[in-house]
Design a protein around this motif. Structure first.
Motif, PDB file in Angstrom:
ATOM      1  N   GLY A  66       0.859  -1.193   0.000  1.00  0.00           N
ATOM      2  CA  GLY A  66       0.000   0.000   0.000  1.00  0.00           C
ATOM      3  C   GLY A  66       0.887   1.231   0.000  1.00  0.00           C
ATOM      4  O   GLY A  66       1.729   1.412  -0.864  1.00  0.00           O
ATOM      5  N   GLY A  67       0.713   2.068   0.980  1.00  0.00           N
ATOM      6  CA  GLY A  67       1.566   3.244   1.093  1.00  0.00           C
ATOM      7  C   GLY A  67       0.982   4.472   0.439  1.00  0.00           C
ATOM      8  O   GLY A  67       0.020   4.417  -0.336  1.00  0.00           O
ATOM      9  N   ALA A  68       1.580   5.607   0.741  1.00  0.00           N
ATOM     10  CA  ALA A  68       1.043   6.900   0.332  1.00  0.00           C
ATOM     11  C   ALA A  68       1.092   7.142  -1.170  1.00  0.00           C
ATOM     12  O   ALA A  68       0.411   8.020  -1.681  1.00  0.00           O
ATOM     13  N   CYS A  69       1.904   6.386  -1.891  1.00  0.00           N
ATOM     14  CA  CYS A  69       1.967   6.578  -3.350  1.00  0.00           C
ATOM     15  C   CYS A  69       0.838   5.862  -4.080  1.00  0.00           C
ATOM     16  O   CYS A  69       0.573   6.148  -5.250  1.00  0.00           O
ATOM     17  N   GLY A  70       0.192   4.909  -3.393  1.00  0.00           N
ATOM     18  CA  GLY A  70      -0.962   4.245  -3.983  1.00  0.00           C
ATOM     19  C   GLY A  70      -0.646   3.087  -4.901  1.00  0.00           C
ATOM     20  O   GLY A  70      -1.482   2.699  -5.726  1.00  0.00           O
ATOM     21  N   TYR A  71       0.542   2.493  -4.771  1.00  0.00           N
ATOM     22  CA  TYR A  71       0.922   1.405  -5.666  1.00  0.00           C
ATOM     23  C   TYR A  71       0.297   0.064  -5.283  1.00  0.00           C
ATOM     24  O   TYR A  71       0.435  -0.904  -6.027  1.00  0.00           O
ATOM     25  N   GLY A  72      -0.360   0.007  -4.129  1.00  0.00           N
ATOM     26  CA  GLY A  72      -1.022  -1.229  -3.723  1.00  0.00           C
ATOM     27  C   GLY A  72      -0.022  -2.305  -3.348  1.00  0.00           C
ATOM     28  O   GLY A  72       0.978  -2.056  -2.673  1.00  0.00           O
ATOM     29  N   GLY A  78       5.355  -4.631  -9.224  1.00  0.00           N
ATOM     30  CA  GLY A  78       6.701  -4.763  -9.765  1.00  0.00           C
ATOM     31  C   GLY A  78       7.796  -4.084  -8.965  1.00  0.00           C
ATOM     32  O   GLY A  78       8.948  -4.038  -9.409  1.00  0.00           O
ATOM     33  N   TYR A  79       7.463  -3.573  -7.753  1.00  0.00           N
ATOM     34  CA  TYR A  79       8.481  -2.873  -6.958  1.00  0.00           C
ATOM     35  C   TYR A  79       9.170  -3.781  -5.951  1.00  0.00           C
ATOM     36  O   TYR A  79      10.290  -3.477  -5.512  1.00  0.00           O
ATOM     37  N   GLY A  80       8.524  -4.844  -5.535  1.00  0.00           N
ATOM     38  CA  GLY A  80       9.139  -5.805  -4.624  1.00  0.00           C
ATOM     39  C   GLY A  80       9.485  -5.210  -3.276  1.00  0.00           C
ATOM     40  O   GLY A  80       8.734  -4.401  -2.717  1.00  0.00           O
ATOM     41  N   THR A  81      10.658  -5.577  -2.750  1.00  0.00           N
ATOM     42  CA  THR A  81      11.061  -5.131  -1.413  1.00  0.00           C
ATOM     43  C   THR A  81      12.119  -4.032  -1.455  1.00  0.00           C
ATOM     44  O   THR A  81      12.525  -3.543  -0.402  1.00  0.00           O
ATOM     45  N   ASN A  82      12.573  -3.657  -2.622  1.00  0.00           N
ATOM     46  CA  ASN A  82      13.566  -2.575  -2.723  1.00  0.00           C
ATOM     47  C   ASN A  82      12.850  -1.228  -2.745  1.00  0.00           C
ATOM     48  O   ASN A  82      12.834  -0.519  -3.763  1.00  0.00           O
ATOM     49  N   THR A  83      12.249  -0.898  -1.610  1.00  0.00           N
ATOM     50  CA  THR A  83      11.406   0.295  -1.538  1.00  0.00           C
ATOM     51  C   THR A  83      11.742   1.128  -0.306  1.00  0.00           C
ATOM     52  O   THR A  83      12.381   0.645   0.635  1.00  0.00           O
ATOM     53  N   ALA A  84      11.279   2.374  -0.339  1.00  0.00           N
ATOM     54  CA  ALA A  84      11.551   3.290   0.773  1.00  0.00           C
ATOM     55  C   ALA A  84      10.373   4.222   0.992  1.00  0.00           C
ATOM     56  O   ALA A  84       9.691   4.634   0.047  1.00  0.00           O
ATOM     57  N   THR A 119      19.678   0.128  -4.445  1.00  0.00           N
ATOM     58  CA  THR A 119      18.821   1.069  -5.159  1.00  0.00           C
ATOM     59  C   THR A 119      17.379   0.776  -4.795  1.00  0.00           C
ATOM     60  O   THR A 119      16.924  -0.370  -4.895  1.00  0.00           O
ATOM     61  N   VAL A 120      16.674   1.808  -4.342  1.00  0.00           N
ATOM     62  CA  VAL A 120      15.288   1.635  -3.898  1.00  0.00           C
ATOM     63  C   VAL A 120      14.387   2.627  -4.630  1.00  0.00           C
ATOM     64  O   VAL A 120      14.837   3.661  -5.120  1.00  0.00           O
ATOM     65  N   THR A 121      13.104   2.288  -4.673  1.00  0.00           N
ATOM     66  CA  THR A 121      12.094   3.156  -5.272  1.00  0.00           C
ATOM     67  C   THR A 121      11.226   3.749  -4.177  1.00  0.00           C
ATOM     68  O   THR A 121      10.838   3.051  -3.234  1.00  0.00           O
ATOM     69  N   ALA A 122      10.908   5.033  -4.296  1.00  0.00           N
ATOM     70  CA  ALA A 122      10.046   5.706  -3.317  1.00  0.00           C
ATOM     71  C   ALA A 122       8.598   5.262  -3.517  1.00  0.00           C
ATOM     72  O   ALA A 122       8.015   5.485  -4.581  1.00  0.00           O
ATOM     73  N   THR A 123       8.020   4.632  -2.496  1.00  0.00           N
ATOM     74  CA  THR A 123       6.646   4.139  -2.591  1.00  0.00           C
ATOM     75  C   THR A 123       5.754   4.614  -1.444  1.00  0.00           C
ATOM     76  O   THR A 123       4.560   4.324  -1.435  1.00  0.00           O
ATOM     77  N   ASN A 124       6.328   5.322  -0.473  1.00  0.00           N
ATOM     78  CA  ASN A 124       5.553   5.659   0.720  1.00  0.00           C
ATOM     79  C   ASN A 124       6.100   6.943   1.358  1.00  0.00           C
ATOM     80  O   ASN A 124       7.181   7.423   1.013  1.00  0.00           O
ATOM     81  N   LEU A 125       5.323   7.476   2.289  1.00  0.00           N
ATOM     82  CA  LEU A 125       5.703   8.648   3.079  1.00  0.00           C
ATOM     83  C   LEU A 125       6.033   8.227   4.494  1.00  0.00           C
ATOM     84  O   LEU A 125       5.292   7.462   5.111  1.00  0.00           O
ATOM     85  N   CYS A 174      15.670   5.318 -13.022  1.00  0.00           N
ATOM     86  CA  CYS A 174      14.929   4.099 -12.682  1.00  0.00           C
ATOM     87  C   CYS A 174      14.984   3.143 -13.871  1.00  0.00           C
ATOM     88  O   CYS A 174      14.614   3.522 -14.993  1.00  0.00           O
ATOM     89  N   ALA A 175      15.445   1.950 -13.640  1.00  0.00           N
ATOM     90  CA  ALA A 175      15.489   0.920 -14.682  1.00  0.00           C
ATOM     91  C   ALA A 175      14.243   0.056 -14.552  1.00  0.00           C
ATOM     92  O   ALA A 175      14.166  -0.804 -13.671  1.00  0.00           O
ATOM     93  N   LYS A 176      13.266   0.294 -15.390  1.00  0.00           N
ATOM     94  CA  LYS A 176      12.010  -0.440 -15.341  1.00  0.00           C
ATOM     95  C   LYS A 176      11.760  -1.137 -16.676  1.00  0.00           C
ATOM     96  O   LYS A 176      11.856  -0.508 -17.729  1.00  0.00           O
TER      97      LYS A 176
END
Length: 275
Positions: A66-72, A78-84, A119-125, A174-176
């Protein structure tokens, strides 16, 4: 009144041309993290800066879903656990959603040997905690730059027993794989779209939608996180989107992303992306 050309007029035109050229060069110089190669704009890494990192949740990373970015569900997205989760200063009212950060643990006995980077992707606040001092528990209080990582990400560069470690970080492209993805929510009069799998700068500043029947681009407003909304009747027609990068200002068009029988709750893939 007819325009009469003269030497005086030429001086005025020359002066205006110089002013306009200078303005364009000044405006271009503000885009410090983009490089143009031919017709392709590529996002470039930023300089290294100092911050701190903590982690939340456990090894399963289920607390990060979930999280504030709304990615569910971040695995499905596709973001997995490399998130922040980013502190307010870095989160930028949600415009930093999707941004990618490279970081390494520094100046701590808890850092792994040879300072491996992640390397992490921003997914939350990571919201402020004003009940605690900014240097003792209120790690995400403004104006601190702070990363609250998924625990599996934290454990890739430091021992989890540390709790908090100093890091050097920078924005990176970002390499997507594949194109932009659009997750639909809303109803017949209100379309809410979450933009995911964004490459390049990873961030979005503006969006437009066009129906195959309406034929005109409709500006979408920023809702929250990585979502944009349009208050319009768009059912029964295929939908195209224009998306602008927050970092590079580049605009790309994803044509006929959703078929005419599109539905909310569905995610539609495009074949275009940023670089």
């Amino acid at each position: 009144m007819a325009f009469s050309f003269s030497f005086h007029s030429w001086n005025i035109i020359s002066f205006l041309f110089i002013i306009i050229s200078f303005s364009l060069m000044t405006m271009e110089s503000t885009v410090t993290q983009a490089a143009s190669y031919g017709s392709v704009i590529q996002f470039r890494p930023s300089s290294w800066k100092l911050a701190h990192a903590t982690f939340y949740g456990d090894e399963t990373a289920r607390e990060t879903m979930g999280g504030a970015c709304g990615y569910g569900n971040l695995f499905d997205s596709g973001y997995g656990t490399n998130t922040a989760a980013l502190s307010t200063t870095l989160f930028n009212n949600g415009y930093a959603c999707g941004s990618c950060f490279q970081m390494k643990c520094v100046n701590s006995k808890w850092c792994y040997k040879y300072s491996p980077s992640i390397t992490v992707t921003a997914t939350n606040l990571c919201p402020p905690n004003w009940a605690q001092d900014s240097n003792n528990g209120g790690w995400c209080n403004p104006p601190r730059s702070h990363f609250d990582l998924a625990k599996p990400a934290f454990m890739r560069f430091a021992q989890w027993k540390a709790g908090i470690v100093p890091v050097m970080y920078r924005r990176v492209p970002c390499a997507k794989p594949g194109g932009l993805r659009f997750k639909f929510q809303g109803n017949g009069y209100w379309l809410l779209v979450y933009v995911m799998n964004v490459a390049g700068g990873g961030d979005i500043s503006k969006m437009w939608v066009r129906g195959s029947k309406t034929g005109q681009w409709i500006s979408m407003s920023h809702n929250w996180g990585a979502s944009y909304q349009a208050f319009a009747v768009l059912g029964g027609q295929s939908l195209s989107f224009r998306v602008q990068s927050y970092s590079t200002k580049e605009i790309i068009t994803a044509s006929y992303v959703a078929p005419s029988n599109w539905n909310t709750g569905m995610t539609y893939k495009s074949n275009v992306n940023f670089h």
